[in-house]
Design a protein around this motif. Structure first.
Motif, short mmCIF file in Angstrom:
data_model
loop_
_atom_site.label_atom_id
_atom_site.label_comp_id
_atom_site.label_asym_id
_atom_site.label_seq_id
_atom_site.Cartn_x
_atom_site.Cartn_y
_atom_site.Cartn_z
N ALA A 111 35.88 33.94 44.01
CA ALA A 111 37.04 34.55 43.79
C ALA A 111 37.29 35.99 43.71
O ALA A 111 38.53 36.64 43.86
CB ALA A 111 36.83 34.22 41.93
N TRP A 112 35.86 36.75 43.78
CA TRP A 112 36.00 38.05 44.14
C TRP A 112 36.55 38.36 45.47
O TRP A 112 37.35 39.38 45.84
CB TRP A 112 34.56 38.70 44.29
N LEU A 113 36.32 37.61 46.71
CA LEU A 113 37.06 37.64 48.05
C LEU A 113 38.12 37.53 47.98
O LEU A 113 38.97 38.34 48.43
CB LEU A 113 36.03 36.71 48.90
N ASN A 114 38.87 36.55 47.17
CA ASN A 114 40.26 36.25 47.12
C ASN A 114 40.74 37.60 46.50
O ASN A 114 42.00 37.73 46.71
CB ASN A 114 40.51 34.93 46.27
N GLU A 115 40.33 38.06 45.48
CA GLU A 115 40.83 39.12 44.65
C GLU A 115 40.96 40.53 45.60
O GLU A 115 41.92 41.06 45.56
CB GLU A 115 39.99 39.78 43.48
N PHE A 116 39.89 40.68 46.54
CA PHE A 116 39.77 41.86 47.30
C PHE A 116 41.05 41.71 48.43
O PHE A 116 41.37 42.75 48.81
CB PHE A 116 38.47 41.83 47.79
#
Length: 287
Positions: A111-116
Motif C-alpha cells: 500500500a505504501w508503494l501504491n500511495e507513493f
C-alpha cells in the motif's frame, strides 16, 4: 536427492489455554479445494521461486483437482528484488487456469508503494521502512533515494521517474490488490481482523495494520483468520488464526501453510537449506 522442502504436519497449538469454547466448534474446512497461503516475501525472489517449485512438487506428490495460492501481502520492501517479485507473482496470476487460482492480498508495504505513486510526501516514512530497497530494484541509487527522503522537491522527481520506469502492468497489479479473501472456513488478510467487528465489516487499517488486539484475542471470528504482518520465529497455528509470517528479512525463512479439508500442513523455505541444496546441485557428478 531428498527434498528438504516437503510438507510437514502443522498441529493446532492449545498450550496457551483459553480455548475451551472451541471444543464444540467444527474445524475449518476447505471442502474440495487445497489452499497454499504464503507469508510475507519482502523482495526475496530466490525464496519465492523456491516456494513455487515446492508447491508444484507438493501438488505432484499429492494430486488434487483444484488449488488456490494466496499471497498474504508485503511482496515488497527490505529485500533486494521487489521488482522481480512483483513481476513473478503478477505473471503467475495471469497464467492461472481452472486448476489453479492465484490471489495476492495487499499488505501495508504494498500500500505504501501504491500511495507513493500519487503522493511523494510518504517517501520519508516509506523509505525508512524498506522503500529504499524497492526503489533500488527499479534502478534508483541509494544516494538518490536518501536525498529525496530529505527533500520534498527531489521526492517528487523520484515519484515521476518511478511512474516512467515502472511497467504499467506492475502499477495496475499493485493498485488492484484486494484487502481480504475467504474460502470455506478460512478468512485471509495481511494483518488480521478487528475482534470487535464482523468479518463483513472490517476496515482497511485493521486488515493491513492490526496487531495486539487481534493477536491476543481468543475470539471465534466466524472463520479461521490466516495472516502475516507480525513476524515470529515459527508459524503460529491456533484455533482461531494462523500466522504465516516468519520474518524472512531477519530469519531467512519463508513459510506457507497448506490447508486441505480440516488438515493443516506447513512448507518452509529456509535460507540455509536452500544454500545447501544449491551447493549439492553444483557438486561435480562422479559416475
Amino acid at each position: 536427492m531428498t527434498n528438504p522442502f516437503m510438507r510437514q504436519p502443522l498441529p493446532i497449538d492449545l498450550s496457551r489455554g483459553g480455548w475451551n469454547h472451541f471444543r464444540d466448534v467444527s474445524p475449518a474446512d476447505t471442502k474440495n479445494v487445497r489452499i497454499y497461503a504464503i507469508g510475507d516475501i519482502h523482495g526475496h525472489l530466490d525464496h519465492l521461486l523456491a516456494m513455487q517449485v515446492a508447491i508444484d512438487a507438493d501438488r505432484a506428490l499429492h494430486p488434487i483437482a483444484r488449488a488456490v495460492i494466496v499471497y498474504l501481502g508485503d511482496l515488497i520492501d527490505r529485500g533486494p528484488h521487489s521488482r522481480s517479485v512483483i513481476e513473478r507473482v503478477a505473471a503467475q496470476q495471469s497464467e492461472a487456469d481452472e486448476r489453479t487460482c492465484v490471489v495476492c492480498l495487499s499488505g501495508n508495504h504494498d500500500a505504501w508503494l501504491n500511495e507513493f505513486l500519487t503522493d511523494a510526501t510518504i517517501l520519508p516514512l516509506w523509505g525508512r521502512k524498506g522503500g529504499l530497497e524497492t526503489l533500488a530494484s527499479y534502478g534508483f541509487s541509494p544516494e538518490e533515494v536518501l536525498r529525496a527522503m530529505a527533500n520534498p522537491a527531489a521526492a517528487e522527481v523520484v515519484r515521476l521517474a518511478l511512474i516512467a520506469r515502472m511497467p504499467q502492468q506492475h502499477r495496475d497489479f499493485i493498485a488492484g490488490l484486494p484487502l481480504s479473501y475467504q474460502l470455506g472456513g478460512y478468512f485471509f488478510a495481511h494483518a488480521g481482523v478487528n475482534p470487535d467487528r464482523s468479518l463483513a465489516d472490517q476496515r482497511k487499517e485493521d486488515l493491513t495494520w492490526i496487531r495486539d488486539r487481534f493477536l491476543t484475542s481468543t475470539t471465534d471470528f466466524g472463520k479461521v483468520v490466516v495472516h502475516g504482518h507480525t513476524s515470529g520465529a515459527s508459524v503460529e497455528s491456533l484455533p482461531n488464526r494462523i500466522n504465516v509470517d516468519t520474518g524472512i528479512y531477519a530469519t531467512g525463512v519463508l513459510s506457507c501453510v497448506v490447508l486441505e479439508g480440516v488438515a493443516r500442513h506447513l512448507i518452509t523455505i529456509d535460507r540455509n537449506a536452500l544454500r545447501a541444496l544449491r551447493e549439492q546441485q553444483m557438486e561435480p557428478q562422479h559416475g
